[in-house]
Enzyme design. Structure first.
Site, mmCIF file in Angstrom:
data_model
loop_
_atom_site.group_PDB
_atom_site.id
_atom_site.type_symbol
_atom_site.label_atom_id
_atom_site.label_comp_id
_atom_site.label_asym_id
_atom_site.label_seq_id
_atom_site.Cartn_x
_atom_site.Cartn_y
_atom_site.Cartn_z
ATOM 1 N N ASP A 2 -10.701 52.806 65.566
ATOM 2 C CA ASP A 2 -11.255 53.718 66.550
ATOM 3 C C ASP A 2 -9.851 54.265 67.251
ATOM 4 O OD1 ASP A 2 -13.597 52.737 66.352
ATOM 5 O OD2 ASP A 2 -14.005 52.436 68.398
ATOM 6 N N ASP B 57 -0.300 44.196 65.810
ATOM 7 C CA ASP B 57 -0.125 44.705 67.245
ATOM 8 C C ASP B 57 0.899 45.741 67.313
ATOM 9 O OD1 ASP B 57 1.822 42.659 66.506
ATOM 10 O OD2 ASP B 57 2.125 41.914 68.367
ATOM 11 N N ASP C 253 -11.203 47.526 62.386
ATOM 12 C CA ASP C 253 -12.297 48.129 62.952
ATOM 13 C C ASP C 253 -11.470 48.663 64.344
ATOM 14 O OD1 ASP C 253 -14.781 48.377 64.552
ATOM 15 O OD2 ASP C 253 -14.488 46.668 65.627
ATOM 16 N N LYS D 140 -1.346 39.872 60.900
ATOM 17 C CA LYS D 140 -0.759 38.895 61.894
ATOM 18 C C LYS D 140 -0.109 37.596 61.054
ATOM 19 C CE LYS D 140 -0.662 39.028 66.180
ATOM 20 N NZ LYS D 140 0.689 38.956 67.083
ATOM 21 N N TYR E 89 -15.713 38.756 60.563
ATOM 22 C CA TYR E 89 -17.009 39.195 60.753
ATOM 23 C C TYR E 89 -18.305 38.583 59.959
ATOM 24 C CZ TYR E 89 -16.264 43.880 62.454
ATOM 25 O OH TYR E 89 -16.011 45.004 63.721
HETATM 26 C C1 IPM Z 1 -17.653 50.125 62.876
HETATM 27 C C2 IPM Z 1 -18.667 49.548 63.966
HETATM 28 C C3 IPM Z 1 -19.278 48.386 63.617
HETATM 29 C C4 IPM Z 1 -18.302 47.497 63.210
HETATM 30 C C5 IPM Z 1 -20.305 47.732 64.496
HETATM 31 C C6 IPM Z 1 -21.336 48.764 64.806
HETATM 32 C C7 IPM Z 1 -20.714 46.455 64.016
HETATM 33 O O1 IPM Z 1 -17.913 49.406 65.229
HETATM 34 O O2 IPM Z 1 -18.284 50.571 61.852
HETATM 35 O O3 IPM Z 1 -16.450 50.451 63.202
HETATM 36 O O4 IPM Z 1 -17.692 46.517 64.054
HETATM 37 O O5 IPM Z 1 -17.987 47.373 62.080
HETATM 38 MG MG MG Z 2 -15.782 49.928 65.190
#
Ligand code: IPM
Ligand code: MG
Length: 370
Positions: free
Chosen positions: A255, A227, A251, A194, A143
């Protein structure tokens, strides 16, 4: 509690202001009923700040964030700003907050409330009772690493570059957060990278192992390739207690973990820095979901992730574990009583609006804690 705590509220874009509005009601409830007063300032971030102030985060807002006891953020981004140059996108506002406040540890708990077991896309026995904590490194890795950019080559084709970098101190400080959390929970930490293809992953594994041997031998440590972790999260997520991983893998895996709980609309997060000499940590709390442009402005977003983020703030920034429990129990009871926003409703089930869900949480707070 001594002086009023300073809270900076940054609702942001899309459903951000809608879900934050419900948190505002919870904040008021604590003021009225629990004499828990906050000094609240509101500010702009993301697209909202671009439109009004020409930049995704002004220096003035950044200063306020640095001086707040905690920052509460809704969400940033949306199609309106998608075509802006990279450095001016709404997301840069959020990334600047994380970087400048040095919020290196991002805690993303994935808890499946009993009432939502059937809302998950996985079988009930896989997710019921699920309670895992993902600790995502938040200020390093791909990032922020340089070199980065897009360049045009001599032959007219283009090349995009990003760099994954981790240093020993960066790995140790986030792993330490993972070990400490594991100690207070199930005493298991799984470190994810990884190492089979990335040198930064080899280093990550070696350094986590060293720290474990030096200071956390009593915690059960395992290592997993990212993975495989993605696969294990849907195969048998309850094998995990605490997961610690880098910025990008964190990240994605968070999710994925969110959906185990029924909806991305359920997951809160805390982003923490190191404690200063007074023991105070800079901190930002935000729902894991984004600005959800597809449903923004309709008043149907699920405010629970944002409300639970506020509960994390009570716990981690204000040391008010009992009040945090109160909020979490209110949410649990609301869900148990069958109340659902669209994202967690089964087909045919009646759904509540954002404000109705907020009202349901308030009513439950009233029952539990007035
Ligand atoms: C998160 C989001 C952010 C990230 C975006 C909005 C920059 O997806 O907080 O998980 O990638 O960190
Ligand atoms: Mg995210």
């Amino acid at each position: 509690m001594p002086a009023n705590k300073k809270l900076l509220v940054l609702p942001g874009d899309g459903i951000g202001p809608e879900v934050m509005g419900q948190v505002g009601r919870v904040v008021e409830w604590f003021g009225d009923r629990r004499a828990l007063k906050f000094e609240i300032e509101e500010g702009l971030v993301g697209g909202a700040a671009i439109d009004a102030q020409g930049t995704p985060l002004t220096d003035a807002t950044m200063d306020k964030a640095m001086n707040a006891d905690a920052v509460l953020l809704g969400a940033v981004g949306g199609p309106k700003w998608d075509n802006l140059p990279f450095a001016q996108k709404p997301e840069r506002g959020l990334l600047r907050l994380r970087k400048d406040m040095a919020l290196f540890a991002n805690l993303r708990p994935a808890i499946c409330f009993d009432a939502l077991v059937s809302a998950s896309s996985l079988k009930p026995e896989i997710v019921s009772g699920l309670d895992i904590m993902i600790v995502r490194e938040l200020t390093g890795g791909v990032y922020f690493g340089s070199p980065r950019g897009i360049e045009t080559l001599a032959d007219g084709t283009r090349r995009g570059v990003n760099t994954q970098i981790y240093t020993t101190p960066e790995i140790h400080r986030v792993a330490r957060v993972g070990f400490e959390l594991a100690r207070k929970r199930g005493n298991k930490l799984c470190s994810v990278e990884k190492a089979n293809v990335m040198e930064s992953g080899v280093l990550w594994r070696e350094e986590v192992t060293k720290l474990h041997e030096a200071e956390y031998r009593e915690v059960e440590l395992s290592h997993m390739y990212a993975d495989n972790c993605a696969m294990q999260l849907v195969r048998n997520p309850k094998q995990f207690d605490v997961i610690v991983t880098d910025n990008l893998f964190g990240d994605m895996l968070s999710d994925q973990a969110a959906m185990l709980t029924g909806s991305l609309g359920m997951l809160p997060s805390a982003s923490l820095g190191d404690p200063d000499e007074t023991g105070r940590r800079k901190a930002l709390y935000e729902p894991v979901h984004g600005s959800a442009p597809d449903i923004a402005g309709q008043g149907i977003a699920n405010p629970i992730a944002c409300v639970l983020s506020f509960a994390m703030m009570l716990r981690y920034s204000l040391d008010l574990g009992g009040e945090a429990d109160l909020v979490e129990n209110a949410v649990r009871n609301v869900l148990a009583s069958g109340k659902r926003t669209g994202d967690i409703a089964l087909s045919g089930e009646a759904t509540l609006s954002t404000a109705e869900m907020g009202a349901a949480v308030l009513a439950e707070l009233e029952t539990l804690g007035a």
